[in-house]
Design an enzyme around this catalytic site. Structure first.
Site, PDB file in Angstrom:
ATOM      1  N   GLU A 274       2.569   1.652   3.501  1.00 30.47           N
ATOM      2  CA  GLU A 274       3.850   0.209   4.350  1.00 30.47           C
ATOM      3  C   GLU A 274       4.291   0.847   5.576  1.00 30.47           C
ATOM      4  OE1 GLU A 274       4.765   1.698   1.955  1.00 30.47           O
ATOM      5  OE2 GLU A 274       6.924   2.132   1.931  1.00 30.47           O
ATOM      6  N   HIS A 298       2.553  -6.991  -1.773  1.00 31.29           N
ATOM      7  CA  HIS A 298       3.099  -5.843  -2.125  1.00 31.29           C
ATOM      8  C   HIS A 298       3.529  -5.214  -0.442  1.00 31.29           C
ATOM      9  CE1 HIS A 298       4.436  -1.731  -3.720  1.00 31.29           C
ATOM     10  NE2 HIS A 298       4.243  -1.180  -2.678  1.00 31.29           N
ATOM     11  N   GLU A 299       2.422  -3.978   0.423  1.00 38.07           N
ATOM     12  CA  GLU A 299       2.773  -3.907   1.323  1.00 38.07           C
ATOM     13  C   GLU A 299       3.713  -4.820   2.663  1.00 38.07           C
ATOM     14  OE1 GLU A 299       2.417  -0.309   0.914  1.00 38.07           O
ATOM     15  OE2 GLU A 299       0.925  -0.787  -0.550  1.00 38.07           O
ATOM     16  N   HIS A 302       7.341  -4.791   1.782  1.00 42.41           N
ATOM     17  CA  HIS A 302       7.920  -3.701   1.980  1.00 42.41           C
ATOM     18  C   HIS A 302       8.821  -3.394   3.534  1.00 42.41           C
ATOM     19  CE1 HIS A 302       7.651  -0.388  -1.009  1.00 42.41           C
ATOM     20  NE2 HIS A 302       5.971  -0.350  -0.976  1.00 42.41           N
ATOM     21  N   GLU A 321      10.121   1.010  -4.316  1.00 43.13           N
ATOM     22  CA  GLU A 321       9.195   0.099  -4.723  1.00 43.13           C
ATOM     23  C   GLU A 321       9.403  -0.695  -6.446  1.00 43.13           C
ATOM     24  OE1 GLU A 321       6.458   0.656  -4.350  1.00 43.13           O
ATOM     25  OE2 GLU A 321       7.166   2.894  -2.296  1.00 43.13           O
ATOM     26  N   ASP A 376       7.046  13.482  -5.237  1.00 45.22           N
ATOM     27  CA  ASP A 376       5.896  12.791  -5.708  1.00 45.22           C
ATOM     28  C   ASP A 376       4.994  12.425  -6.336  1.00 45.22           C
ATOM     29  OD1 ASP A 376       4.641  12.448  -2.656  1.00 45.22           O
ATOM     30  OD2 ASP A 376       3.038  13.570  -2.922  1.00 45.22           O
ATOM     31  N   TYR A 384       8.574   1.998  -9.941  1.00 37.66           N
ATOM     32  CA  TYR A 384       7.422   0.644  -9.268  1.00 37.66           C
ATOM     33  C   TYR A 384       8.167  -0.962 -10.450  1.00 37.66           C
ATOM     34  CZ  TYR A 384       4.987   2.833  -6.339  1.00 37.66           C
ATOM     35  OH  TYR A 384       3.899   3.007  -4.933  1.00 37.66           O
TER      36      TYR A 384
END
Ligand code: BES
Ligand code: ZN
Length: 605
Positions: A274, A298-299, A302, A321, A376, A384
């Site tokens: 994003e 989705h992006e 953001h 998320e 990560d 999510y």
């Protein structure tokens, strides 16, 4: 833990940054970048303007990773530039090295001159043959979560927001684009200027350089892609302007001026990223039928959840998320209908359950503890899909109208700020769960800090999927052949559910029957092919070997390739096949994908 009342609220510490944020805050980054393809390097200078927070701030500590620093200067209005005293700390495998710069009392800026490493974790350098056009090289950045420090020395924490400007030099004829103002009509003369006037966290600073065409998608949206993909991208993304309008109606004005997309070469390690004003996207969503454009929703989402209101530390990642998946489904529902949003919701829960079965229970909480780990590791479906289920639960409790009003207020209240889970929780209790009755009906603490999915959570369901399950049962029970199943009108989602519902173990003749009836191996949909290849690997089905090899050589999106290597690694034969394919594929993979596959295969160079 932050406390309310008269006790000072202690800001959450970001364990993934060396920055001394209590003393100094960088406010603006001015970049001068030369893109050197031969050397796989950026030759650069970064000038950082800062404010002192503490009284006795005499050092500025920056995050770096593998940077070759050649000069550090401080600047003051009185004295101009002066060489500064600095020290580079020992590298930590996750965090990189702190760069500690001694600040003269009147200094308000520092300038660091440096080169990036050819193996910088946040950069990928592609040879011409790794691009669609085959004639020009390509490079791109991926800064989230903590890779910005591998190409810019800065305070690499999502709790810090900066504006930025950049001058970028590229070889002639190539186009540079950034997460900033882009001019689609500017000359391709190898010299570019960018400004991002809105303050953003460092993980959203982004750059890509390559042979890129542009097509408008309305007045304030457009798409950049290599010439070979530009028409496919233009038609796949034709609903982008409508998505922006839907999102604005729900959550207030789009605050970032333009919304453009950049289609990257297939090695891009994520589905989408994003980057503000310029979403980066994998070409694997160009399915030809808009079936994978939830990723654009989705992006785009953001732009509110994540970019406008940002997680202050990576343990608050679910704020980015979880909200974004919730909004993504609302956009999909408004544009493509409830049935599609429900199907995508059920597929999301299936993915969540897959992760929940494999994760340590302590990693199934929203407010995850990432101390001492790579951030990560928090990138699981918990942030999510569990995050989205929590918001769905809140929506159900108070009703959609009220919940939409709450979210609009939330985005306004915290706009251009980075917030913690505790900030959200306090706002929730003050603005939505205001009565004792309402707060007792949703177990906020259990959602945030409890394991797995709370008992009694409301889950998405899909009537269309019930029909799919019936067809699976007919075929598995031997009542019908694959060719006689009722699949007319099935969309990508029904197919994905169909494949997910099949028994784990299938015979060679059953797999051949499915493939003959539904032409799965030759599908042009990267998600469908992925599911199908997983099934054929698990059942050691040989006829899809070539397709598997081609897929892993063509695509570098981690979510699509990693599970295939994992499945192969389960058996001795599969493992040796995986090693053979990986030997050829690895040079084309992004460091993020390669690191993950290395770990699965125990690969060492
Ligand atoms: N911001 C993420 C990608 C990301 C997360 C990169 C953490 C690095 C660290 C992006 O918005 C995202 O979630 N992408 C998903 C697609 C989406 C439709 C769920 C992806 O890439 O798979
Ligand atoms: Zn996301």
């Amino acid at each position: 833990m932050p406390e309310t009342g008269d006790v000072t609220v202690e800001r959450a510490r970001d364990v993934h940054s060396y920055a001394n944020l209590d003393e100094v805050r960088v406010t603006h980054v001015e970049l001068d970048l030369t893109v050197l393809f031969e050397e796989r390097q950026l030759r650069a200078a970064a000038m950082l303007s800062f404010e002192r927070v503490g009284d006795d701030a005499d050092v500025l500590v920056l995050d770096t990773r593998d940077l070759h620093i050649t000069a550090v200067e401080s600047w003051s209005a009185l004295g101009g530039f002066d060489p500064a005293t600095y020290a580079i700390g020992m590298p930590d495998p996750v965090l990189g090295s702190p760069l500690t710069i001694t600040l003269p009392p009147d200094a308000t800026r520092v300038r660091v001159t440096y080169e990036t490493s050819p193996d910088a974790s946040g950069l990928q350098w592609l040879l011409p043959e790794q691009t669609g056009g085959g004639e020009h090289p390509f490079m791109f950045t991926q800064s989230q979560a903590i890779h910005a420090r591998s190409w810019i020395p800065l305070q690499d924490s999502p709790g810090v927001r900066v504006t930025y400007g950049a001058r970028v030099k590229t070889p002639d004829g190539l186009r540079a684009v950034m997460s900033a103002g882009n001019d689609p009509n500017g000359p391709l003369d190898g010299s570019y200027r960018f400004d991002m006037p809105q303050p953003i966290p460092s993980y959203l600073i982004a750059l890509a350089v390559g042979e890129l065409d542009f097509r408008a998608l309305g007045d304030r949206a457009g798409v950049y892609a290599e010439p070979s993909l530009i028409l496919a991208a233009e038609s796949e993304f034709e609903d982008t302007a409508a998505m922006i309008e839907v999102a604005e109606q729900l959550y207030g004005p789009y605050r970032w001026d333009r919304y453009d997309l950049l289609v990257l070469p297939p090695s891009f390690p994520f589905g989408g990223m994003e980057n503000p004003r310029l979403t980066f996207a994998t070409p694997t969503i160009l399915a030809g039928d808009k079936s994978l454009v939830a990723l654009v929703a989705h992006e785009l989402a953001h732009s509110w959840s994540g970019n406008l209101v940002t997680n202050a530390t990576w343990r608050d990642f679910w704020l980015n998320e979880g909200f974004t998946v919730y909004i993504e489904r609302r956009i999909v529902e408004a544009l493509y209908g409830r049935a599609r949003a429900d199907m995508e919701g059920v597929l999301g829960v299936e993915a969540l359950n897959f992760d929940l079965e494999r994760l340590d229970s302590s990693d199934t909480v929203l407010h995850i503890n990432l101390d001492g780990r790579d951030p990560d590791e928090g990138m699981t479906q918990v942030a999510y899909e569990k995050g989205a289920l929590f918001l769905r639960q809140l929506e159900e409790l108070v009703g959609r109208t009220e919940f939409d009003r709450f979210l609009r207020g939330y985005f306004n209240h915290f706009s251009f700020q980075s917030i913690t889970t505790a900030d959200f929780e306090a706002y929730l209790r003050e603005n939505l769960l205001v009565t004792d009755a309402s707060s007792s009906r949703v177990a906020v603490d259990e959602w945030l800090r409890g394991f797995g999915i709370p008992e009694g959570a409301s889950m998405p369901s899909s009537d269309a999927f019930t029909l799919v399950e019936e067809q699976v049962a007919y075929w598995v029970g031997g009542d019908r052949t694959a060719a006689s199943l009722e699949v007319a009108g099935w969309t990508t989602f029904e197919w994905l559910h169909f494949l997910a519902q099949l028994p784990q173990s299938l015979s060679t003749s059953q797999l051949a029957e499915l493939d003959q009836a539904f032409e799965l191996t030759s599908s042009g949909n990267a998600e469908i092919v992925h599911q199908w290849l997983l099934i054929t690997i698990r059942n050691a089905y040989l006829p899809t070997r070539d397709r598997l090899e081609r897929y892993l050589l063509d695509i570098g999106r981690r979510k699509l390739v990693l599970p295939l290597y994992q499945a192969m690694a389960e058996t001795a034969d599969g493992r040796s096949l995986a090693m053979n394919i990986y030997r050829q594929a690895r040079p084309g993979y992004h460091p993020i994908t390669a690191n993950s596959v290395d770990a699965v295969l125990g690969w060492s160079e």
